[in-house]
Structure formats: structure tokens, C-alpha cells
Design an enzyme around this catalytic site. Structure first.
Site, PDB file in Angstrom:
ATOM      1  N   THR A   1      28.650  15.612 -26.224  1.00  7.91           N
ATOM      2  CA  THR A   1      28.483  15.699 -24.772  1.00  7.91           C
ATOM      3  C   THR A   1      27.189  14.949 -24.499  1.00  7.91           C
ATOM      4  O   THR A   1      26.303  14.944 -25.371  1.00  7.91           O
ATOM      5  CB  THR A   1      28.364  17.152 -24.264  1.00  7.91           C
ATOM      6  OG1 THR A   1      27.187  17.737 -24.823  1.00  7.91           O
ATOM      7  CG2 THR A   1      29.575  18.000 -24.646  1.00  7.91           C
ATOM      8  N   HIS A   2      27.080  14.302 -23.373  1.00  9.27           N
ATOM      9  CA  HIS A   2      25.916  13.447 -23.064  1.00  9.27           C
ATOM     10  C   HIS A   2      25.736  12.388 -24.148  1.00  9.27           C
ATOM     11  O   HIS A   2      24.624  11.919 -24.380  1.00  9.27           O
ATOM     12  CB  HIS A   2      24.622  14.256 -22.944  1.00  9.27           C
ATOM     13  CG  HIS A   2      24.722  15.460 -22.055  1.00  9.27           C
ATOM     14  ND1 HIS A   2      24.349  15.455 -20.734  1.00  9.27           N
ATOM     15  CD2 HIS A   2      25.200  16.712 -22.306  1.00  9.27           C
ATOM     16  CE1 HIS A   2      24.568  16.646 -20.205  1.00  9.27           C
ATOM     17  NE2 HIS A   2      25.095  17.431 -21.143  1.00  9.27           N
TER      18      HIS A   2
ATOM     19  N   SER B   1      32.577 -15.473 -32.892  1.00 13.45           N
ATOM     20  CA  SER B   1      31.569 -16.150 -32.086  1.00 13.45           C
ATOM     21  C   SER B   1      31.545 -17.612 -32.506  1.00 13.45           C
ATOM     22  O   SER B   1      31.827 -17.943 -33.654  1.00 13.45           O
ATOM     23  CB  SER B   1      30.213 -15.490 -32.339  1.00 13.45           C
ATOM     24  OG  SER B   1      29.164 -16.409 -32.136  1.00 13.45           O
TER      25      SER B   1
ATOM     26  N   TYR C   1      54.837  -4.566  12.409  1.00 13.76           N
ATOM     27  CA  TYR C   1      54.544  -5.592  11.417  1.00 13.76           C
ATOM     28  C   TYR C   1      53.384  -6.474  11.856  1.00 13.76           C
ATOM     29  O   TYR C   1      53.288  -6.857  13.019  1.00 13.76           O
ATOM     30  CB  TYR C   1      55.785  -6.478  11.172  1.00 13.76           C
ATOM     31  CG  TYR C   1      55.483  -7.625  10.233  1.00 13.76           C
ATOM     32  CD1 TYR C   1      55.536  -7.451   8.855  1.00 13.76           C
ATOM     33  CD2 TYR C   1      55.073  -8.859  10.723  1.00 13.76           C
ATOM     34  CE1 TYR C   1      55.212  -8.480   7.992  1.00 13.76           C
ATOM     35  CE2 TYR C   1      54.748  -9.900   9.874  1.00 13.76           C
ATOM     36  CZ  TYR C   1      54.817  -9.708   8.502  1.00 13.76           C
ATOM     37  OH  TYR C   1      54.492 -10.724   7.641  1.00 13.76           O
TER      38      TYR C   1
ATOM     39  N   GLN D   1      51.159  -9.769   4.440  1.00 13.93           N
ATOM     40  CA  GLN D   1      51.503 -10.776   3.430  1.00 13.93           C
ATOM     41  C   GLN D   1      50.406 -10.897   2.377  1.00 13.93           C
ATOM     42  O   GLN D   1      50.668 -11.148   1.212  1.00 13.93           O
ATOM     43  CB  GLN D   1      51.724 -12.116   4.136  1.00 13.93           C
ATOM     44  CG  GLN D   1      52.136 -13.239   3.226  1.00 13.93           C
ATOM     45  CD  GLN D   1      52.474 -14.491   4.018  1.00 13.93           C
ATOM     46  OE1 GLN D   1      53.458 -14.513   4.739  1.00 13.93           O
ATOM     47  NE2 GLN D   1      51.649 -15.522   3.917  1.00 13.93           N
TER      48      GLN D   1
ATOM     49  N   LYS E   1      50.489  -8.875  -0.958  1.00 10.17           N
ATOM     50  CA  LYS E   1      51.456  -9.184  -2.020  1.00 10.17           C
ATOM     51  C   LYS E   1      50.789  -9.609  -3.334  1.00 10.17           C
ATOM     52  O   LYS E   1      51.127  -9.135  -4.404  1.00 10.17           O
ATOM     53  CB  LYS E   1      52.383 -10.285  -1.511  1.00 10.17           C
ATOM     54  CG  LYS E   1      53.698 -10.356  -2.233  1.00 10.17           C
ATOM     55  CD  LYS E   1      54.540 -11.505  -1.717  1.00 10.17           C
ATOM     56  CE  LYS E   1      55.227 -11.180  -0.401  1.00 10.17           C
ATOM     57  NZ  LYS E   1      55.890 -12.358   0.186  1.00 10.17           N
TER      58      LYS E   1
HETATM   59  N1  ARG Z   1      56.195 -13.587   4.002  1.00 10.53           N
HETATM   60  C1  ARG Z   1      56.156 -12.614   4.982  1.00 10.53           C
HETATM   61  C2  ARG Z   1      55.394 -11.374   4.486  1.00 10.53           C
HETATM   62  O1  ARG Z   1      55.174 -11.271   3.336  1.00 10.53           O
HETATM   63  C3  ARG Z   1      57.540 -12.231   5.344  1.00 10.53           C
HETATM   64  C4  ARG Z   1      57.662 -11.600   6.681  1.00 10.53           C
HETATM   65  C5  ARG Z   1      57.400 -12.594   7.738  1.00 10.53           C
HETATM   66  N2  ARG Z   1      57.608 -11.995   8.994  1.00 10.53           N
HETATM   67  C6  ARG Z   1      57.153 -12.541  10.150  1.00 10.53           C
HETATM   68  N3  ARG Z   1      57.388 -11.898  11.212  1.00 10.53           N
HETATM   69  N4  ARG Z   1      56.486 -13.654  10.148  1.00 10.53           N
HETATM   70  O2  ARG Z   1      54.995 -10.562   5.270  1.00 10.53           O
END
Ligand code: ARG
Length: 458
Positions: A159-160, A282, A322, A327, A330
């Protein structure tokens, strides 16, 4: 100003490149799931109770044929998303339309790219989570095997970072294994949340035609459709943070495991020796055997957490509905998952090949390591614990080095060095493996039925 005609209007070239961003390459990974999602959508459209039918059964077959062709091309690395497509969704539509004419132009009925990308990412996440679960269970199993092999090999418990009490290599290794098995629970939780179909939510607000979202969800093998269509889109980004959060927990375990390996393979400890082929040299110091794999795992844990926080930050101020900001999630999402899986895969064989130096481990047992055991021995003779504690503390010089093997053999209660329940570890690892097999099978079955051909292709 150079412009390009795209499926969704004429766009300035620089704007097209800027807005498509890395989608053109990242979406290559989504071609297969995009086709699967489209196959389900078209199957639903062919059953939609409208007169005249939007798509006949025969036409559905033609679309599916086109989709299977695209999947085949993608597998061979021959399906190309072009900049004018912007993303996988319009690349698939362009290809179907080139082959099927007006029929290709019908597939996007009652659908938006917003729900399309949402379903693609969930199908992608589903597969990735299953692979991650399998790899996490495999590493846990490797640690359990290592621990069992060295069950009774004494190791100073710290511990420690300071010497504390007698412990064992088995306890050390299975502590990391159990952590990974708990991380599997997090992955399973993410899996369950992700296992909902957002398709049919369209742009975020549904459509004025009688689509059957339950049918689409069933066809794709999802547990259920998401309910509220607006949440189906708001859920994008949230789902990614949940998945990446579960990945980050795996990485937290891996980073600490890697850190322990670095510490205990230092020549000053030399408890363990990593397999030589897992170390790097190395360019100047000929003698070096560096634990670069471990260092990189530790660093990558930071990157996976950063990916989670990155997505969190992208969506936390995002207004309802949305937004294109999504995007940007991703890349972080895909990278975080790929990184976690790479770390799991590199560590399993490293653990299996690690050597244990019993002598060096035994040398760590200085008499003070037995101080607590001695106090508890006095308790056994009737002395109240605090008195025993003070007695030992005042007479530390009298402590004797006892046989560490004998010391750990006395620790037999639940979860102690000699109370490790190997069936418990086996049961939990098997449970994860069985779940993965069951889900893989169910998904393959659903998609095979949808595509009318064995999936994944043998
Ligand atoms: N490539 C876009 C994304 O990953 C797809 C959706 C596009 N939708 C839009 N309304 N421009 O979000």
C-alpha cells in the site's frame, strides 16, 4: 468558384470538402451496416399498407441484390465513396440508382440520413461491443490462468507502494482479471442501451406515412425500437459517450495493469520478466529491453478517455434535433473503440508469456512484512488488537522473517490469496463468452434472412 452537383444540391467545392470532412474515409467502415439498414428499411416499405404499393416484393428483391453486391465490393475494398456523395448513405443511393434507375430513387422514402447514420452507428457499435467483450474476457482469462499457475507464489502486498503484508502473484493477477470482468458489465450495459433501433425517426420528427418501426427493428435484430423519434436523434452522441465510457473503464484497468508490469519488471524489482519479443530496444544503449507496449497502453488510456470527453463536449451544448456537430463524434468514436481493442489484443499474449522470478519475489519479504500477521497472532492468544498493534510496533526489531509460503497459506477466507475461487472466475468469463456467441448468432441469423444469403459470407 468551382461547384459540384450532388444528390442534394449544388455545393461549392471547398464547402463540400469542408463539410464532408473525414466522412468519405471513415464511412468506408459503415458500408456494410448501411446496406443492412437499407435492406430492412426497404423490406418495411414493401409491406407498408399504402395503395398503390410503394415497392413490390420483386423490387425489394432487386434492391437487396444491389445491396449484397455493394457489400461484396466493400469486402474487396472496391466500393468507393466519392466526395460528391459526401457520405456512405448517398454513395449507396447513387450506386443503387445507377443500377436500378427509379427504383434506386425510392429507397430513401420515409428516411433521412440522420436516422440512417444513427442506425449505422448502432449496428457498428453492436458488433464492436461484442468483439470488445470477447477480447476483454480473453484477457481476463489469460490473467486468471497466470494467477492460477502462480497461485501460491508469494509476493509482497503493497500500500502506498511500500511493503505491507504477505500476498501472492495469484492475488495480484486475478485482481486485474476481476476488474476486467466488472468492466464487461459496463460494456454489457452499453450494449443493452445501444440495442435500440432509431430507424424511421427520419430527420428527427417522424413521417406522415404508416411506417412500421417495430418491424424494421425486428428485421435488424435489435431488442426494440427507440420510442420517441426526437430522442432517437438526440440519442446520437449520448450513445457514443456511454460506449466510450465503458471502453475507458476497460482502459483504466489496462493502464494500471501496464503500470504494474512496468514497476515489477524494473531491475530493482525483477519480480516479472516480459517476453523479450514484447520489448523494444534502444538505438544507442545496446542492453535495453524497454516495456514500450505497457507505456503505450498507459498513454492510450488517456486518449480513450479523451475521446469520451470529446464526444461529451460536442453534444452537451447541442440543441435538440440533428446538428451537423454530431458528425465530428464519429472519428473519436471509432478511434476510441479501435484503440481499446488493440490494447486488449496486445496484452493477452504478453501476460501469457510473462515469466515470474520466485527468488526475487521471495527476497522482497523483509521481516516487517509480517508485522500485521504477528499482531493478529497475538490477538489469537487473547490480546486486544490495539494492544497487540502497539506491542509489535514497539518491538519491530524482534520480528522474524517467516516462510512467506506458510504466511499466505493461512489466508484462506473468501477472496484471500488462498481463498480464490477459480470456479467464480471461470463462471464469469464463460458467461461473457456465451453472451457474445448468442448475440453474434442472433445477429447473423437476422441479417442472413434479410439479405437472403449467409451473413457474414463464409
Ligand atoms: N455524415 C452525416 C453525419 O455523420 C450524415 C447526416 C447528414 N445529415 C444532414 N442533415 N446533413 O452526421
Amino acid at each position: 468558384m468551382a461547384k459540384q452537383k450532388t444528390t442534394v444540391g449544388t455545393i461549392d467545392n471547398a464547402v463540400l470538402a469542408f463539410t464532408a470532412g473525414r466522412d468519405v474515409e471513415l464511412d468506408q467502415v459503415l458500408v456494410e451496416v448501411d446496406c443492412i439498414g437499407t435492406a430492412a428499411h426497404v423490406a418495411m416499405l414493401s409491406k407498408m399498407p399504402v395503395k398503390p404499393r410503394l415497392i413490390t416484393e420483386e423490387e425489394r428483391g432487386q434492391v437487396v441484390e444491389g445491396l449484397v453486391e455493394i457489400i461484396g465490393l466493400a469486402r474487396k475494398g472496391k466500393f468507393r465513396i466519392q466526395l460528391a456523395d459526401q457520405d456512405v448513405h448517398l454513395a449507396v443511393e447513387r450506386t443503387l440508382t445507377a443500377k436500378l434507375g427509379d427504383l434506386g430513387k425510392k429507397v430513401h422514402t420515409c428516411r433521412s440520413r440522420n436516422d440512417q447514420v444513427a442506425v449505422d452507428l448502432r449496428l457498428y457499435a453492436k458488433q464492436q461491443l461484442l468483439e470488445t467483450l470477447e477480447e476483454t474476457a480473453a484477457l481476463a482469462a489469460a490473467l486468471v490462468a497466470f494467477g492460477r499457475k502462480h497461485e501460491a507464489v508469494p509476493m509482497v502486498g503493497r500500500t502506498h507502494m511500500q511493503p505491507g503484508m504477505p500476498s501472492s502473484v495469484g492475488l495480484w493477477a486475478t485482481a486485474h482479471a476481476e476488474s476486467l470482468l466488472d468492466d464487461c458489465e459496463g460494456l454489457l450495459h452499453a450494449y443493452a442501451l445501444n440495442d435500440q433501433c432509431p430507424l424511421g425517426s427520419a430527420a428527427s420528427y417522424g413521417v406522415p406515412l404508416p411506417i412500421d418501426r417495430q418491424l424494421v427493428s425486428d428485421l435488424l435484430g435489435f431488442a426494440r425500437p427507440t420510442h420517441n423519434v426526437l430522442y432517437a436523434n438526440n440519442g446520437r452522441g449520448k450513445m457514443e459517450t456511454v460506449v466510450l465510457g465503458a471502453m475507458a473503464q476497460v482502459m483504466l484497468t489496462l493502464s494500471r495493469l501496464a503500470q504494474d508490469f512496468m514497476l515489477f519488471t524494473m531491475p530493482e524489482f525483477a519480480y516479472f520478466r516480459l517476453p523479450a519479443e514484447f520489448c523494444t530496444g534502444s538505438s544507442i544503449m545496446p542492453q535495453k529491453q524497454n516495456p514500450d507496449v505497457c507505456e503505450l497502453v498507459r498513454a492510450k488510456a488517456s486518449r480513450v478517455k479523451a475521446a469520451e470527453l470529446g464526444v461529451y463536449d460536442l453534444v452537451k451544448g447541442s440543441p435538440t434535433g440533428y446538428n451537423r456537430d454530431l458528425q465530428e463524434a464519429k472519428e473519436l468514436f471509432m478511434e476510441g473503440i479501435a484503440t481499446t481493442r488493440a490494447c486488449l489484443r496486445i496484452l493477452a499474449p504478453m501476460v501469457a508469456g510473462t515469466q515470474v522470478d520466485r527468488q526475487k519475489l521471495a527476497d522482497g519479504f523483509t521481516p516487517d512484512v509480517f508485522a500485521t500477521d504477528r499482531a493478529l497472532e497475538l490477538v489469537g492468544e487473547g490480546m486486544p488488537f490495539r494492544d497487540a498493534y502497539h506491542h509489535v510496533k514497539e518491538n519491530l526489531h524482534e520480528l522474524e522473517r517467516i516462510d512467506p509460503v506458510a504466511a499466505i497459506r493461512r489466508k484462506t477466507h473468501l477472496g484471500a490469496p488462498m481463498g480464490l475461487d477459480w470456479a467464480y472466475f471461470r463462471h464469469r468469463t464463460n458467461g461473457v463468452e456465451a453472451f457474445v456467441r448468442k448475440e453474434h448468432k442472433a445477429f447473423s441469423k437476422a441479417v442472413s434472412r434479410l439479405l437472403g444469403t449467409e451473413y457474414p459470407a463464409p
